[in-house]
Design a protein around this motif. Structure first.
Motif, short mmCIF file in Angstrom:
data_model
loop_
_atom_site.label_atom_id
_atom_site.label_comp_id
_atom_site.label_asym_id
_atom_site.label_seq_id
_atom_site.Cartn_x
_atom_site.Cartn_y
_atom_site.Cartn_z
N ALA A 156 11.45 42.62 37.86
CA ALA A 156 10.72 43.89 37.89
C ALA A 156 11.69 45.06 37.89
O ALA A 156 11.48 46.06 37.19
N GLN A 157 12.78 44.95 38.66
CA GLN A 157 13.78 46.02 38.68
C GLN A 157 14.47 46.17 37.33
O GLN A 157 14.74 47.29 36.89
N LEU A 201 13.11 48.47 34.83
CA LEU A 201 13.37 49.91 34.92
C LEU A 201 14.29 50.38 33.79
O LEU A 201 14.31 51.57 33.46
N ALA A 207 11.95 51.38 31.36
CA ALA A 207 11.24 52.56 31.86
C ALA A 207 12.07 53.82 31.62
O ALA A 207 11.55 54.85 31.17
N TYR A 261 7.72 46.72 33.47
CA TYR A 261 7.60 46.63 34.94
C TYR A 261 6.45 45.72 35.33
O TYR A 261 6.59 44.85 36.20
#
Length: 413
Positions: free
Chosen positions: A57-58, A61, A64, A372
């Motif tokens: 999930a990190q 980024l 993102a 994410y």
């Protein structure tokens, strides 16, 4: 006297055609450069999981920061080009690209995930300027009837860059011969080299006189329409958001998926497999550009989206080896989606073309959001289940392709 005027007109026409061809060649180099950057991004995703010990999930980024920059930069870039023209927008974009690549030096030295995010944000800010300029410029640099094919041809070289990126990343970032503690050294060297290449391209653009393309207004005899009154444009923005979300999500966790569903595949080998997927993507662009001379772009868009819905279903089923092959095939059928949706969305937009282009590029923010959520699903369940999200996105693209096919047959576009 009449003969001299005719000869002069013929010479000017020839010079314009030559200038247009050289302009298209230079603009096509931009497609390659942002394809290279994007191809490296998916490898960095897995590389930072290993070297900086971030979660899936990190690591999302990265996407993102990268695609979030597109959202923030696209509209100001369009307004800037309304005043200064396409060339100025391209030069600003190239300078930001080079600056972001050079920021990898302090980020690698500090071994800081936050600084890497900042560097990627600056790179993507430059790419946002480039895409806002180059995509519409390629569509208007010639006969409007060939806009979709022309943009797909230029975007084919984007596919070439996306193929080369994972090859470079897989060879350098996951090298088994790297000394302990030097995990980011290869990243630093790679991006310094990219910065140098980008600056060379910027110099060529600065020394080249590009044709000044002026968009015409609304169709004569029709009442002027506002930007958001063009239904094909509004639908294009929505479809582009979901398509880019799907494309970025599919690539972001490809290496994770391959290592989990292909027996004894290392990170480095999975990176090379990602390059195979990018070859599939590139071949899809070139082949489908040729096919568009025989099959309507809207029909291809609709059919390719439908095929990808089925292929994503196979990916979710987690069949050893078979599902990885299906995931590679997804890239072939994604190949035409971005340029085709873009060209359909900005077609016949007249004086709204630059602003329409800005919103189409802003729609790329879908790519900032998807990784994410896919990463969160992968962390809590498993990577395969996260591919349900791209499947849903391809369904949106299918609906847009179908609607535009019907509109063209009815003569509304």
């Amino acid at each position: 006297m009449l003969v001299n005027k005719s000869a002069s007109l013929s010479a000017n026409t020839g010079q314009l055609a030559t200038s247009g061809r050289w302009a298209l060649m230079l603009v096509t180099s931009l497609f390659f450069m942002w394809g290279l950057s994007y191809g490296l991004l998916d490898v960095l995703n897995k590389h930072f999981q290993e070297t900086l010990h971030v979660t899936k999930a990190q690591s999302g980024l990265l996407q993102a920061a990268y695609f979030g920059a597109y959202f923030l930069v696209a509209l100001p870039a369009g307004l800037f080009m309304d005043r200064k023209g396409y060339k100025a927008g391209i030069l600003v974009g190239l300078c930001l690209y080079a600056l972001g690549a050079l920021l990898f030096v302090p980020a690698a030295s500090a071994n800081s995930f936050a600084l890497f995010l900042l560097a990627l944000f600056v790179i993507a800010s430059g790419l946002g300027c480039l895409e806002t300029a180059a995509n519409p410029y390629a569509t208007v640099l010639g006969d409007p009837a060939g806009a979709e094919r022309r943009l797909n041809l230029a975007q084919s070289f984007n596919g070439l860059g996306q193929f080369i990126g994972p090859m470079i990343g897989g060879t350098l970032f996951f090298s088994a011969t790297q000394a302990p503690g030097s995990g980011q050294e290869s990243v630093k060297i790679t991006y310094v080299a990219i910065a140098g290449l980008v600056l060379v391209i910027a110099f060529l653009f600065s020394r080249t006189r590009l044709p000044d393309i002026r968009e015409s207004g609304d169709v004569p005899g029709e009442a002027p329409r506002g930007l958001w009154q063009h239904r094909h444009f509004v639908g294009g923005v929505v479809a582009q958001f979901f398509y880019v979300a799907a494309q970025v999500g599919v690539g972001a966790f490809f290496i994770n998926y391959a290592t989990e569903h292909w027996h004894n595949v290392s990170n480095q080998s999975a990176s090379y497999l990602l390059s195979v997927a990018m070859i599939s993507f590139m071949v899809g662009r070139f082949f489908s550009t040729w096919l568009m001379g025989r099959v309507a772009a809207t029909t291809l868009l609709m059919l390719y989206a439908l095929v990808n819905i089925v292929l994503c279903g196979l990916v979710v089923m987690s069949i050893e080896n078979v599902s990885v092959i299906a995931l590679v095939a997804v890239f072939f059928f994604m190949s035409i989606m971005f340029p085709t949706i873009f060209a359909l969305g900005v077609k016949n937009m007249g004086v709204h073309t630059k602003r329409a282009s800005s919103f189409m590029i802003m729609a790329i923010v879908g790519g900032a959001i998807m990784p994410y959520f896919m990463g969160a699903l992968a962390d809590h369940y498993h990577t395969a289940i996260s591919y349900l999200l791209p499947m849903a996105c391809f369904a949106v693209v299918f609906v847009y392709g179908l609607s535009q096919r019907r509109a063209q047959r009815a003569g509304r576009v």
